[in-house]
Design an enzyme around this catalytic site. Structure first.
Site, mmCIF file in Angstrom:
data_model
loop_
_atom_site.group_PDB
_atom_site.id
_atom_site.type_symbol
_atom_site.label_atom_id
_atom_site.label_comp_id
_atom_site.label_asym_id
_atom_site.label_seq_id
_atom_site.Cartn_x
_atom_site.Cartn_y
_atom_site.Cartn_z
ATOM 1 N N ASP A 199 5.385 -3.981 10.895
ATOM 2 C CA ASP A 199 3.942 -3.691 10.870
ATOM 3 C C ASP A 199 3.301 -3.707 12.257
ATOM 4 O O ASP A 199 2.364 -2.955 12.541
ATOM 5 C CB ASP A 199 3.189 -4.635 9.917
ATOM 6 C CG ASP A 199 3.452 -6.105 10.147
ATOM 7 O OD1 ASP A 199 4.358 -6.426 10.930
ATOM 8 O OD2 ASP A 199 2.763 -6.938 9.528
ATOM 9 N N ARG A 230 0.839 -1.194 0.000
ATOM 10 C CA ARG A 230 0.000 0.000 0.000
ATOM 11 C C ARG A 230 0.876 1.246 0.000
ATOM 12 O O ARG A 230 1.900 1.281 0.700
ATOM 13 C CB ARG A 230 -0.875 0.038 1.269
ATOM 14 C CG ARG A 230 -2.070 -0.875 1.171
ATOM 15 C CD ARG A 230 -2.800 -0.936 2.469
ATOM 16 N NE ARG A 230 -1.960 -1.477 3.527
ATOM 17 C CZ ARG A 230 -2.435 -1.952 4.670
ATOM 18 N NH1 ARG A 230 -3.718 -1.926 4.910
ATOM 19 N NH2 ARG A 230 -1.618 -2.440 5.574
ATOM 20 N N SER A 233 7.189 -5.588 6.856
ATOM 21 C CA SER A 233 6.602 -6.582 7.768
ATOM 22 C C SER A 233 7.416 -7.865 7.906
ATOM 23 O O SER A 233 6.898 -8.978 7.734
ATOM 24 C CB SER A 233 5.199 -6.920 7.280
ATOM 25 O OG SER A 233 4.485 -5.744 7.084
#
Ligand code: GLC
Length: 447
Positions: free
Chosen positions: A196, A78, A142
């Site tokens: 994350d 994203r 992440s």
């Protein structure tokens, strides 16, 4: 189906129930083992919990800013712009989301980071933000990072099926900067590099001071929490009465009872022997566990083979999304693509899906209980757990099973623990961490 199928099948299913059971006693043992591993990890001793310092501090909620965010998860990437209003409210505006192409998990390091830089570049172009201005970017990555500051960190190892060569041991912020520069975007500065979970916690605690734990329950699973800086022996952060976010990498926790299905699954992964808890809880693996069980039952004549052979013959073809649909469905066998099944076959399939998912949720609950009781042994105050990830958000019954585990462990005091879904928390929180900024005096290396 042969004459023995029913009793044989009942025997198989009842053994399965035992294999996937997490009793209250098991959970208590897990909590104790978690505490030991946390202690060792913080002291820099060998431990399955890495307890990685992140150099991210507790936000006050008054930080303001507008930053670019790049969020690389296990399945999606994203890019967006985060706006922090200085009043505990933060949102991600103008987001571009894309599913990561599967090939990206094993391309070269340069290709992966060029792809990410390309996502940032198109985001800016499409919004006419092509003015080559100096911009701050918060980067959510992440995977486990050994950080030496808030803006730099080396990849410890890949997880969640990624095998991109040439990245382990490298500073991923530097790799991103190099790729951005190749696109003429050298004026973009990485203002924070965060895991994350750290992002989720930063976002949760920006909005609510009572939030002290960040959890991801999605493709992978992990958690982080605020630790007294002086207790983290693996970095120079001692002295100050301040808290730092510690990334536990709890997916790698391994002091728990596994069953033959766990062993079967683990053997075929690219990181065999590692991420054992993640392989029992997270979205990437739940479907695969169910696939292994059902394929075995089909081979033994305990379930009809149906017509959709590919799903049961292909590793990872059965996704957690499909499992969720089966649990919700009146006919779970059809939902999984087993045509021509009798109602009792469907019931058996539904039971298997629920059993495997419930174990994952109960283990997640036990792990949360471990971290909360580490911070507050008697549960004297309320605790808010910031959570992001599709498993928690969408899997039927997952959060109820987590809650039930907390009730079994803490009794009525469990009511003081609140789960708060923080959608897009991983990206928003990276921007929060950047706005809080680094603290002078904190650095890599033992105190
Ligand atoms: C994996 C990664 C970890 C991440 C988690 C959730 O466990 O190792 O860093 O936080 O997935 O995405």
């Amino acid at each position: 189906m042969n004459g023995c199928a029913d009793p044989c099948r009942e025997g198989f299913l009842s053994r399965l129930r035992d294999e996937f059971l997490v009793t209250r006693a098991d959970a208590r043992t897990i909590v104790g083992n978690f505490h030991q591993e946390m202690r060792r990890g913080l002291a820099g001793q060998p431990s399955s919990l890495r307890m990685l310092p992140t150099f991210a501090r507790r936000p006050r909620g008054t930080e303001r800013g507008r930053l670019l965010v790049l969020d690389l998860g296990g399945t999606n990437v994203r890019v967006g712009e985060a706006v922090l209003d200085g009043n505990g409210r933060a949102e991600l505006t103008a987001v571009d989301r894309s599913v990561l192409p599967r090939e990206i998990m094993s391309v070269s390091g340069a290709e992966l980071f060029d792809f990410l830089a390309g996502c940032v570049d198109s985001f800016l172009r499409e919004r006419g933000l092509d003015d080559r201005r100096r911009r701050d970017l918060a980067f959510t990555f992440s995977f486990p990072l050994e950080q030496s500051s808030l803006v730099s960190g080396r990849l410890v190892n890949w997880t969640k099926g990624f095998t991109v060569p040439g990245v382990v041991g490298k500073d991923v912020a530097a790799l991103l900067r190099a790729s951005l520069a190749r696109r003429g975007r050298e004026r973009i500065r990485v203002a924070a590099l965060v895991n994350d979970t750290a992002g989720t916690l930063a976002a949760g605690s920006y909005a609510d001071r009572a939030c002290d734990l960040g959890v991801i329950l999605g493709t992978g699973t992990n958690a982080c929490y605020f630790e007294q800086a002086e207790r983290i022996e693996t970095c120079r952060a001692g002295g100050a009465a301040e808290e730092m976010i510690v990334n536990m990498e709890w997916g790698n926790f391994n002091r728990l009872r596994t069953n033959p299905w766990d062993e079967l699954l683990d053997r075929t992964t690219s990181n065999a022997g590692r991420q054992r808890l993640e392989k029992m809880i997270s979205g990437m693996y739940l479907g695969e566990l169910v696939r292994l069980v059902i394929a075995k039952m089909m081979a033994a004549g305990l379930l009809p083979r149906g017509t959709n052979h590919a799903v049961f013959a292909t590793p990872y073809a059965l996704t957690a999304e499909r499992l969720a649909a089966a649990v919700r469905s009146a006919d779970p066998a059809v939902a999984l693509g087993i045509d021509g099944a009798f109602p009792w076959d469907g019931e058996a399939v539904g039971r298997i899906c629920s059993l495997v998912a419930a174990r994952g949720a109960r283990l997640a609950g036990a792990a949360i209980a471990a971290v909360i009781s580490w911070r507050d042994g008697e549960l004297e105050t309320g605790h808010v757990v910031a959570i992001d990830g599709s498993l928690f958000e969408k899997f039927p019954g997952f959060r109820d099973n987590m809650r039930e585990m907390l009730r079994e462990l803490f009794g009525p005091r469990a009511a003081g623990i609140t789960f708060r879904l923080v959608p897009d928390g991983s990206g928003i929180g990276a921007a929060v961490a950047a706005a809080v900024g680094p603290r002078t005096g904190w650095g890599a290396g033992p105190c």
